[in-house]
Design a protein around this motif. Structure first.
Motif, PDB file in Angstrom:
ATOM      1  N   UNK A  77       6.372  -3.613 -10.937  1.00 33.95           N
ATOM      2  CA  UNK A  77       6.680  -3.029 -12.517  1.00 33.95           C
ATOM      3  C   UNK A  77       6.251  -1.533 -12.594  1.00 33.95           C
ATOM      4  N   UNK A  78       5.087  -1.421 -11.960  1.00 33.57           N
ATOM      5  CA  UNK A  78       4.722   0.263 -12.092  1.00 33.57           C
ATOM      6  C   UNK A  78       5.658   1.128 -11.503  1.00 33.57           C
ATOM      7  N   UNK A  79       6.232   0.644 -10.286  1.00 35.20           N
ATOM      8  CA  UNK A  79       7.097   1.497  -9.656  1.00 35.20           C
ATOM      9  C   UNK A  79       8.607   1.647 -10.385  1.00 35.20           C
ATOM     10  N   UNK A  80       9.057   0.541 -10.927  1.00 34.24           N
ATOM     11  CA  UNK A  80      10.149   0.666 -11.687  1.00 34.24           C
ATOM     12  C   UNK A  80       9.642   1.693 -12.968  1.00 34.24           C
ATOM     13  N   UNK A 138       0.837  -1.156  -0.126  1.00 32.19           N
ATOM     14  CA  UNK A 138       0.040  -0.072  -0.090  1.00 32.19           C
ATOM     15  C   UNK A 138       0.929   1.381  -0.095  1.00 32.19           C
ATOM     16  N   UNK A 139       1.886   1.341   0.876  1.00 34.35           N
ATOM     17  CA  UNK A 139       2.809   2.325   0.752  1.00 34.35           C
ATOM     18  C   UNK A 139       3.553   2.590  -0.561  1.00 34.35           C
ATOM     19  N   UNK A 140       3.967   1.535  -1.264  1.00 32.72           N
ATOM     20  CA  UNK A 140       4.645   1.497  -2.459  1.00 32.72           C
ATOM     21  C   UNK A 140       3.647   1.830  -3.599  1.00 32.72           C
ATOM     22  N   UNK A 141       2.337   1.539  -3.599  1.00 33.83           N
ATOM     23  CA  UNK A 141       1.481   2.184  -4.498  1.00 33.83           C
ATOM     24  C   UNK A 141       1.146   3.435  -4.182  1.00 33.83           C
ATOM     25  N   UNK A 142       1.127   3.926  -3.109  1.00 32.22           N
ATOM     26  CA  UNK A 142       1.004   5.339  -2.911  1.00 32.22           C
ATOM     27  C   UNK A 142       2.208   6.308  -3.949  1.00 32.22           C
ATOM     28  N   UNK A 143       3.160   5.701  -3.924  1.00 31.43           N
ATOM     29  CA  UNK A 143       4.336   6.458  -4.661  1.00 31.43           C
ATOM     30  C   UNK A 143       4.127   6.226  -6.139  1.00 31.43           C
ATOM     31  N   UNK A 144       3.125   5.521  -6.638  1.00 32.89           N
ATOM     32  CA  UNK A 144       3.010   5.197  -8.226  1.00 32.89           C
ATOM     33  C   UNK A 144       2.544   6.475  -8.818  1.00 32.89           C
ATOM     34  N   UNK A 145       3.058   7.067  -9.864  1.00 28.28           N
ATOM     35  CA  UNK A 145       2.749   8.366 -10.154  1.00 28.28           C
ATOM     36  C   UNK A 145       1.561   8.223 -11.446  1.00 28.28           C
ATOM     37  N   UNK A 146       1.648   7.284 -12.225  1.00 23.85           N
ATOM     38  CA  UNK A 146       0.736   7.196 -13.325  1.00 23.85           C
ATOM     39  C   UNK A 146      -0.709   6.826 -12.851  1.00 23.85           C
ATOM     40  N   UNK A 147      -1.743   7.408 -12.801  1.00 24.25           N
ATOM     41  CA  UNK A 147      -2.911   7.301 -11.910  1.00 24.25           C
ATOM     42  C   UNK A 147      -3.746   6.078 -12.536  1.00 24.25           C
ATOM     43  N   UNK A 148      -3.509   5.706 -13.780  1.00 25.32           N
ATOM     44  CA  UNK A 148      -4.508   4.613 -14.252  1.00 25.32           C
ATOM     45  C   UNK A 148      -3.699   3.207 -13.622  1.00 25.32           C
ATOM     46  N   UNK A 149      -2.649   3.136 -13.500  1.00 29.27           N
ATOM     47  CA  UNK A 149      -1.922   2.124 -12.992  1.00 29.27           C
ATOM     48  C   UNK A 149      -2.166   2.093 -11.244  1.00 29.27           C
ATOM     49  N   UNK A 150      -2.010   3.218 -10.833  1.00 28.63           N
ATOM     50  CA  UNK A 150      -2.207   3.395  -9.536  1.00 28.63           C
ATOM     51  C   UNK A 150      -3.860   2.867  -8.959  1.00 28.63           C
ATOM     52  N   UNK A 151      -4.611   3.507  -9.604  1.00 25.91           N
ATOM     53  CA  UNK A 151      -5.985   3.019  -9.380  1.00 25.91           C
ATOM     54  C   UNK A 151      -6.209   1.429  -9.527  1.00 25.91           C
ATOM     55  N   UNK A 160      -7.070  -1.181  -6.131  1.00 29.88           N
ATOM     56  CA  UNK A 160      -8.339  -1.976  -6.372  1.00 29.88           C
ATOM     57  C   UNK A 160      -7.795  -3.463  -6.062  1.00 29.88           C
ATOM     58  N   UNK A 161      -6.698  -4.031  -6.901  1.00 30.16           N
ATOM     59  CA  UNK A 161      -6.360  -5.344  -6.635  1.00 30.16           C
ATOM     60  C   UNK A 161      -5.849  -5.477  -5.035  1.00 30.16           C
ATOM     61  N   UNK A 162      -5.271  -4.732  -4.259  1.00 27.90           N
ATOM     62  CA  UNK A 162      -4.915  -4.697  -2.996  1.00 27.90           C
ATOM     63  C   UNK A 162      -6.143  -4.642  -2.216  1.00 27.90           C
ATOM     64  N   UNK A 163      -7.009  -3.806  -2.376  1.00 25.44           N
ATOM     65  CA  UNK A 163      -8.413  -3.794  -1.688  1.00 25.44           C
ATOM     66  C   UNK A 163      -8.938  -5.146  -1.548  1.00 25.44           C
TER      67      UNK A 163
END
Length: 133
Positions: free
Chosen positions: A121-124, A39-52, A56-59
């Motif tokens: 992958x998104x974080x990279x 969840x913390x790592x996801x908060x750092x994803x910049x691309x909004x589509x990937x973040x959303x 949802x997957x984490x939830x």
């Protein structure tokens, strides 16, 4: 169908089921810390589509994890009196429940790994583009 516990070997088998279920709870506790990290790592994803998508997957994974943990605790509570109280009757459905819980645990751990790989992958991509703060 119910069976009376009179056999020491059966009691040993029940104790093994109990210990394995306790290990499952420990695995789920580890999964809990993984989910916090993801969840913390996801908060750092910049691309909004990937973040959303990742949120949802984490939830979904968190909901599955919480339900499974409740079921595993209920299973432990079902096993406890069979081990501590001699000549207690039990339903052979315990083995079916064991198999079902084991399958679900494997599934949730696999799902966590899949989500983790996706988030990494998104974080990279965010790091490669210099977009992560």
């Amino acid at each position: 169908m119910t069976t009376a516990i009179e056999d020491g070997e059966l009691n040993t088998e029940l104790q093994e089921l109990y210990l394995e279920a306790k290990q499952w709870i420990a695995d789920l506790d580890f999964l809990d810390s993984e989910l916090v990290f993801l969840n913390k790592l996801t908060a750092n994803i910049v691309v909004q589509a990937g973040k959303k998508v990742e949120i949802e997957k984490l939830s979904g994974l968190e909901k599955t994890y919480l339900g499974l943990k409740e079921e595993m605790n209920a299973y432990l509570h079902q096993l406890e009196p069979l081990i501590t109280e001699k000549k207690e009757d039990f339903d052979l459905g315990l083995i079916e429940t064991y198999t079902h819980l084991k399958w679900r645990l494997d599934e949730v751990l696999h799902s966590c790994q899949t989500v983790k790989n996706s988030i990494f992958g998104h974080s990279k991509h965010g790091l490669a583009g210099g977009n992560v703060s």
